[in-house]
Design a protein around this motif. Sequence first.
Motif, short mmCIF file in Angstrom:
data_model
loop_
_atom_site.label_atom_id
_atom_site.label_comp_id
_atom_site.label_asym_id
_atom_site.label_seq_id
_atom_site.Cartn_x
_atom_site.Cartn_y
_atom_site.Cartn_z
N LYS A 27 9.49 -27.02 -11.11
CA LYS A 27 8.53 -26.05 -11.14
C LYS A 27 8.55 -25.66 -9.56
CE LYS A 27 7.34 -26.97 -14.78
NZ LYS A 27 7.41 -25.76 -16.08
N LEU B 32 -5.57 -17.33 -10.44
CA LEU B 32 -4.20 -17.77 -11.17
C LEU B 32 -5.92 -18.67 -11.57
CD1 LEU B 32 -1.41 -19.14 -8.78
CD2 LEU B 32 -1.62 -17.85 -10.78
N ARG B 33 -5.36 -18.51 -13.23
CA ARG B 33 -5.96 -19.92 -14.25
C ARG B 33 -5.84 -20.97 -14.43
NH1 ARG B 33 -10.55 -17.17 -18.63
NH2 ARG B 33 -10.53 -15.51 -17.43
N LEU B 34 -6.47 -22.40 -12.92
CA LEU B 34 -6.05 -23.16 -13.39
C LEU B 34 -6.99 -24.29 -13.90
CD1 LEU B 34 -5.42 -23.46 -9.44
CD2 LEU B 34 -2.97 -22.87 -10.95
N ALA B 35 -5.96 -25.07 -14.45
CA ALA B 35 -6.61 -26.39 -15.79
C ALA B 35 -7.56 -26.87 -15.00
CB ALA B 35 -5.90 -26.13 -16.86
N VAL C 242 -0.65 -28.12 -6.36
CA VAL C 242 -0.41 -27.18 -7.28
C VAL C 242 0.96 -26.54 -7.59
CG1 VAL C 242 -1.06 -24.50 -8.28
CG2 VAL C 242 -3.00 -25.86 -6.70
N LEU D 63 3.30 -24.35 -10.05
CA LEU D 63 3.65 -23.47 -11.12
C LEU D 63 5.64 -23.12 -11.75
CD1 LEU D 63 1.54 -20.97 -9.89
CD2 LEU D 63 1.06 -22.24 -11.85
N PRO E 45 5.74 -17.31 -15.93
CA PRO E 45 4.52 -17.84 -16.57
C PRO E 45 4.09 -18.32 -17.60
CG PRO E 45 4.09 -15.88 -15.16
CD PRO E 45 6.24 -16.34 -15.46
N ASP F 53 2.95 -26.18 -16.90
CA ASP F 53 1.99 -26.29 -15.52
C ASP F 53 0.92 -26.61 -15.03
OD1 ASP F 53 1.18 -23.32 -15.25
OD2 ASP F 53 3.64 -22.60 -14.29
N SER F 54 0.44 -26.14 -14.01
CA SER F 54 -1.09 -25.70 -13.12
C SER F 54 -2.08 -25.34 -13.96
CB SER F 54 -0.67 -25.94 -11.95
OG SER F 54 -0.25 -27.27 -10.69
N ARG F 55 -1.82 -24.31 -14.78
CA ARG F 55 -2.26 -23.01 -15.51
C ARG F 55 -2.83 -23.87 -16.76
NH1 ARG F 55 1.75 -18.63 -13.43
NH2 ARG F 55 3.35 -20.32 -14.23
N GLU F 56 -2.00 -24.92 -16.89
CA GLU F 56 -2.54 -25.39 -18.12
C GLU F 56 -2.90 -27.39 -18.18
OE1 GLU F 56 -0.21 -22.69 -18.26
OE2 GLU F 56 1.00 -23.38 -18.40
#
Length: 146
Positions: A84, A98-101, A114, A116, A120, A125-128
């Motif tokens: 990543k 960014l929508r980060l979980a 973070v 990614l 995408p 990654d950090s989004r999920e």
Amino acid sequence: MIAEKTLIATAALTRRLVSVTVEGVSMEPAFQDRDQVLVIRRRRPRPGQVVVVESPFGRQGWREPPLPARAAPPLVAARHWMIKRVVALPGDAVPRGLRLANVSDERVPAGMAVLLGDNPSSSFDSREFGYFPLVRVLGVVRTPGR
């Protein structure tokens, strides 16, 4: 005596450098499925660099404690790894847009990052997952010219 010195140097080198095969398309176009990359272990990453990080067990996290910094190659090989790009490190502003979980902080907390994938639509990654602990980072991918 030369063979013994070579063996010691090889052992030290394998604890510092690791060859990793990229699996999947999460880092396309920079890295393709089955590319070989060289990882410099435990080098502190910087934003923009690509790292190899231990894959969590889904969204639940990890089943085992982090590997020691000088873990032997067989222990490293027994874990599952992802590649990543570092977007933010401790103290950096959390990237907006960014929508980060599981992230509500304005700054990345101590010991976290973070991360990614470049692709995408095909990256876990950090989004999920949210933040990744830096202790789970194996090292920085060595790219030509660096």
